[in-house]
Write a protein that holds these residues in place. Structure first.
Motif, PDB file in Angstrom:
ATOM      1  N   LEU A 169      -7.119   6.991   0.989  1.00 61.58           N
ATOM      2  CA  LEU A 169      -8.158   6.095   0.497  1.00 61.58           C
ATOM      3  C   LEU A 169      -8.344   6.246  -1.014  1.00 61.58           C
ATOM      4  O   LEU A 169      -8.495   5.248  -1.729  1.00 61.58           O
ATOM      5  CB  LEU A 169      -9.468   6.374   1.230  1.00 61.58           C
ATOM      6  N   VAL A 170      -8.299   7.465  -1.509  1.00 62.61           N
ATOM      7  CA  VAL A 170      -8.403   7.700  -2.953  1.00 62.61           C
ATOM      8  C   VAL A 170      -7.230   7.054  -3.681  1.00 62.61           C
ATOM      9  O   VAL A 170      -7.412   6.413  -4.724  1.00 62.61           O
ATOM     10  CB  VAL A 170      -8.472   9.218  -3.253  1.00 62.61           C
ATOM     11  N   LYS A 171      -6.030   7.184  -3.134  1.00 60.50           N
ATOM     12  CA  LYS A 171      -4.851   6.564  -3.748  1.00 60.50           C
ATOM     13  C   LYS A 171      -4.974   5.043  -3.764  1.00 60.50           C
ATOM     14  O   LYS A 171      -4.571   4.393  -4.728  1.00 60.50           O
ATOM     15  CB  LYS A 171      -3.569   6.978  -3.005  1.00 60.50           C
ATOM     16  N   ALA A 172      -5.543   4.475  -2.708  1.00 59.79           N
ATOM     17  CA  ALA A 172      -5.735   3.020  -2.662  1.00 59.79           C
ATOM     18  C   ALA A 172      -6.729   2.593  -3.733  1.00 59.79           C
ATOM     19  O   ALA A 172      -6.504   1.596  -4.434  1.00 59.79           O
ATOM     20  CB  ALA A 172      -6.217   2.599  -1.276  1.00 59.79           C
ATOM     21  N   PHE A 173      -7.822   3.323  -3.891  1.00 63.47           N
ATOM     22  CA  PHE A 173      -8.801   2.985  -4.929  1.00 63.47           C
ATOM     23  C   PHE A 173      -8.225   3.195  -6.330  1.00 63.47           C
ATOM     24  O   PHE A 173      -8.568   2.463  -7.254  1.00 63.47           O
ATOM     25  CB  PHE A 173     -10.088   3.798  -4.763  1.00 63.47           C
ATOM     26  N   GLN A 174      -7.357   4.186  -6.504  1.00 63.57           N
ATOM     27  CA  GLN A 174      -6.717   4.395  -7.808  1.00 63.57           C
ATOM     28  C   GLN A 174      -5.767   3.255  -8.150  1.00 63.57           C
ATOM     29  O   GLN A 174      -5.584   2.932  -9.316  1.00 63.57           O
ATOM     30  CB  GLN A 174      -5.959   5.724  -7.826  1.00 63.57           C
ATOM     31  N   THR A 175      -5.172   2.651  -7.141  1.00 60.11           N
ATOM     32  CA  THR A 175      -4.283   1.520  -7.367  1.00 60.11           C
ATOM     33  C   THR A 175      -5.078   0.286  -7.764  1.00 60.11           C
ATOM     34  O   THR A 175      -4.748  -0.383  -8.746  1.00 60.11           O
ATOM     35  CB  THR A 175      -3.449   1.231  -6.099  1.00 60.11           C
ATOM     36  N   SER A 176      -6.128  -0.014  -7.007  1.00 56.36           N
ATOM     37  CA  SER A 176      -6.960  -1.181  -7.287  1.00 56.36           C
ATOM     38  C   SER A 176      -8.234  -1.082  -6.460  1.00 56.36           C
ATOM     39  O   SER A 176      -8.209  -0.570  -5.339  1.00 56.36           O
ATOM     40  CB  SER A 176      -6.202  -2.464  -6.918  1.00 56.36           C
ATOM     41  N   ILE A 177      -9.317  -1.596  -6.989  1.00 52.46           N
ATOM     42  CA  ILE A 177     -10.576  -1.596  -6.244  1.00 52.46           C
ATOM     43  C   ILE A 177     -10.450  -2.455  -4.983  1.00 52.46           C
ATOM     44  O   ILE A 177     -11.015  -2.124  -3.935  1.00 52.46           O
ATOM     45  CB  ILE A 177     -11.751  -2.056  -7.132  1.00 52.46           C
TER      46      ILE A 177
ATOM     47  N   LEU B 148     -11.097  -1.147  -1.196  1.00 53.54           N
ATOM     48  CA  LEU B 148     -12.063  -1.768  -0.290  1.00 53.54           C
ATOM     49  C   LEU B 148     -11.386  -2.302   0.970  1.00 53.54           C
ATOM     50  O   LEU B 148     -11.924  -2.183   2.069  1.00 53.54           O
ATOM     51  CB  LEU B 148     -12.812  -2.891  -1.013  1.00 53.54           C
ATOM     52  N   GLY B 149     -10.205  -2.883   0.799  1.00 50.23           N
ATOM     53  CA  GLY B 149      -9.469  -3.383   1.961  1.00 50.23           C
ATOM     54  C   GLY B 149      -9.099  -2.260   2.919  1.00 50.23           C
ATOM     55  O   GLY B 149      -9.255  -2.388   4.132  1.00 50.23           O
ATOM     56  N   CYS B 150      -8.626  -1.138   2.370  1.00 48.83           N
ATOM     57  CA  CYS B 150      -8.262   0.001   3.211  1.00 48.83           C
ATOM     58  C   CYS B 150      -9.490   0.627   3.868  1.00 48.83           C
ATOM     59  O   CYS B 150      -9.408   1.142   4.976  1.00 48.83           O
ATOM     60  CB  CYS B 150      -7.527   1.052   2.387  1.00 48.83           C
ATOM     61  N   LEU B 151     -10.614   0.572   3.194  1.00 49.52           N
ATOM     62  CA  LEU B 151     -11.836   1.158   3.730  1.00 49.52           C
ATOM     63  C   LEU B 151     -12.374   0.363   4.911  1.00 49.52           C
ATOM     64  O   LEU B 151     -12.829   0.935   5.904  1.00 49.52           O
ATOM     65  CB  LEU B 151     -12.895   1.245   2.623  1.00 49.52           C
TER      66      LEU B 151
ATOM     67  N   LEU C 244      -2.268  -0.260   6.453  1.00 46.41           N
ATOM     68  CA  LEU C 244      -0.851  -0.234   6.814  1.00 46.41           C
ATOM     69  C   LEU C 244      -0.020  -1.007   5.790  1.00 46.41           C
ATOM     70  O   LEU C 244       1.056  -0.554   5.384  1.00 46.41           O
ATOM     71  CB  LEU C 244      -0.652  -0.802   8.211  1.00 46.41           C
ATOM     72  N   VAL C 245      -0.520  -2.145   5.350  1.00 49.82           N
ATOM     73  CA  VAL C 245       0.178  -2.929   4.329  1.00 49.82           C
ATOM     74  C   VAL C 245       0.252  -2.135   3.030  1.00 49.82           C
ATOM     75  O   VAL C 245       1.297  -2.110   2.357  1.00 49.82           O
ATOM     76  CB  VAL C 245      -0.522  -4.293   4.108  1.00 49.82           C
ATOM     77  N   PHE C 246      -0.840  -1.453   2.672  1.00 47.28           N
ATOM     78  CA  PHE C 246      -0.844  -0.631   1.457  1.00 47.28           C
ATOM     79  C   PHE C 246       0.209   0.470   1.548  1.00 47.28           C
ATOM     80  O   PHE C 246       0.936   0.719   0.585  1.00 47.28           O
ATOM     81  CB  PHE C 246      -2.228  -0.011   1.222  1.00 47.28           C
ATOM     82  N   ILE C 247       0.290   1.121   2.697  1.00 48.89           N
ATOM     83  CA  ILE C 247       1.272   2.198   2.870  1.00 48.89           C
ATOM     84  C   ILE C 247       2.687   1.668   2.706  1.00 48.89           C
ATOM     85  O   ILE C 247       3.523   2.293   2.045  1.00 48.89           O
ATOM     86  CB  ILE C 247       1.090   2.872   4.249  1.00 48.89           C
ATOM     87  N   ILE C 248       2.963   0.515   3.275  1.00 49.97           N
ATOM     88  CA  ILE C 248       4.308  -0.064   3.181  1.00 49.97           C
ATOM     89  C   ILE C 248       4.621  -0.510   1.758  1.00 49.97           C
ATOM     90  O   ILE C 248       5.701  -0.222   1.233  1.00 49.97           O
ATOM     91  CB  ILE C 248       4.447  -1.238   4.170  1.00 49.97           C
ATOM     92  N   MET C 249       3.678  -1.177   1.119  1.00 45.18           N
ATOM     93  CA  MET C 249       3.933  -1.721  -0.222  1.00 45.18           C
ATOM     94  C   MET C 249       3.923  -0.658  -1.314  1.00 45.18           C
ATOM     95  O   MET C 249       4.583  -0.820  -2.344  1.00 45.18           O
ATOM     96  CB  MET C 249       2.910  -2.812  -0.554  1.00 45.18           C
ATOM     97  N   HIS C 250       3.187   0.419  -1.104  1.00 47.35           N
ATOM     98  CA  HIS C 250       3.065   1.477  -2.118  1.00 47.35           C
ATOM     99  C   HIS C 250       3.530   2.814  -1.540  1.00 47.35           C
ATOM    100  O   HIS C 250       2.848   3.830  -1.662  1.00 47.35           O
ATOM    101  CB  HIS C 250       1.612   1.572  -2.598  1.00 47.35           C
ATOM    102  N   TRP C 251       4.698   2.797  -0.914  1.00 48.47           N
ATOM    103  CA  TRP C 251       5.209   3.988  -0.239  1.00 48.47           C
ATOM    104  C   TRP C 251       5.329   5.172  -1.179  1.00 48.47           C
ATOM    105  O   TRP C 251       5.058   6.316  -0.794  1.00 48.47           O
ATOM    106  CB  TRP C 251       6.537   3.679   0.428  1.00 48.47           C
ATOM    107  N   ASP C 252       5.741   4.946  -2.415  1.00 47.03           N
ATOM    108  CA  ASP C 252       5.921   6.059  -3.360  1.00 47.03           C
ATOM    109  C   ASP C 252       4.606   6.784  -3.627  1.00 47.03           C
ATOM    110  O   ASP C 252       4.588   8.001  -3.805  1.00 47.03           O
ATOM    111  CB  ASP C 252       6.538   5.558  -4.664  1.00 47.03           C
ATOM    112  N   VAL C 253       3.494   6.077  -3.608  1.00 48.64           N
ATOM    113  CA  VAL C 253       2.180   6.673  -3.852  1.00 48.64           C
ATOM    114  C   VAL C 253       1.562   7.179  -2.551  1.00 48.64           C
ATOM    115  O   VAL C 253       0.895   8.214  -2.535  1.00 48.64           O
ATOM    116  CB  VAL C 253       1.232   5.625  -4.502  1.00 48.64           C
ATOM    117  N   ALA C 254       1.787   6.479  -1.462  1.00 48.84           N
ATOM    118  CA  ALA C 254       1.093   6.755  -0.201  1.00 48.84           C
ATOM    119  C   ALA C 254       1.875   7.670   0.741  1.00 48.84           C
ATOM    120  O   ALA C 254       1.356   8.026   1.799  1.00 48.84           O
ATOM    121  CB  ALA C 254       0.797   5.436   0.501  1.00 48.84           C
TER     122      ALA C 254
END
Length: 82
Positions: A19-27, A31-34, A41-51
């Motif tokens: 969740l912190v990594k998602a907020f660091q990427t974009s607000i 919020l969507g992940c929260l 799941l979409v965030f994990i797939i699209m930002h695999w290097d960070v997540a």
């Protein structure tokens, strides 16, 4: 029981870290992940290097919880109701 507690702790750390990594990427990602699980799941797939690391921590916690549950289930069968 100990495995379940360790698994819950590990899954909680991984989930919060993700969740912190998602907020660091974009607000909006945060919020969507929260509020929406599919967005996470979409965030994990699209930002695999960070997540990757937080997701693997979360996944390891889930696996440890399941193992703890499977190993603890036979002990619950021996408990007699009073």
């Amino acid at each position: 029981m100990i495995l379940m507690i360790v698994g819950i702790g590990l899954a909680l750390v991984g989930g919060l870290w993700l969740l912190v990594k998602a907020f660091q990427t974009s607000i909006l990602w945060g919020l969507g992940c929260l509020f929406l699980a599919p967005v996470q799941l979409v965030f994990i797939i699209m930002h695999w290097d960070v997540a990757k690391k937080p997701f693997l921590y979360y996944l390891a916690g889930i696996v440890i919880m399941v193992i703890g549950t499977v190993l603890g289930a036979p002990a619950l069968e021996n408990i007699q109701p009073t």
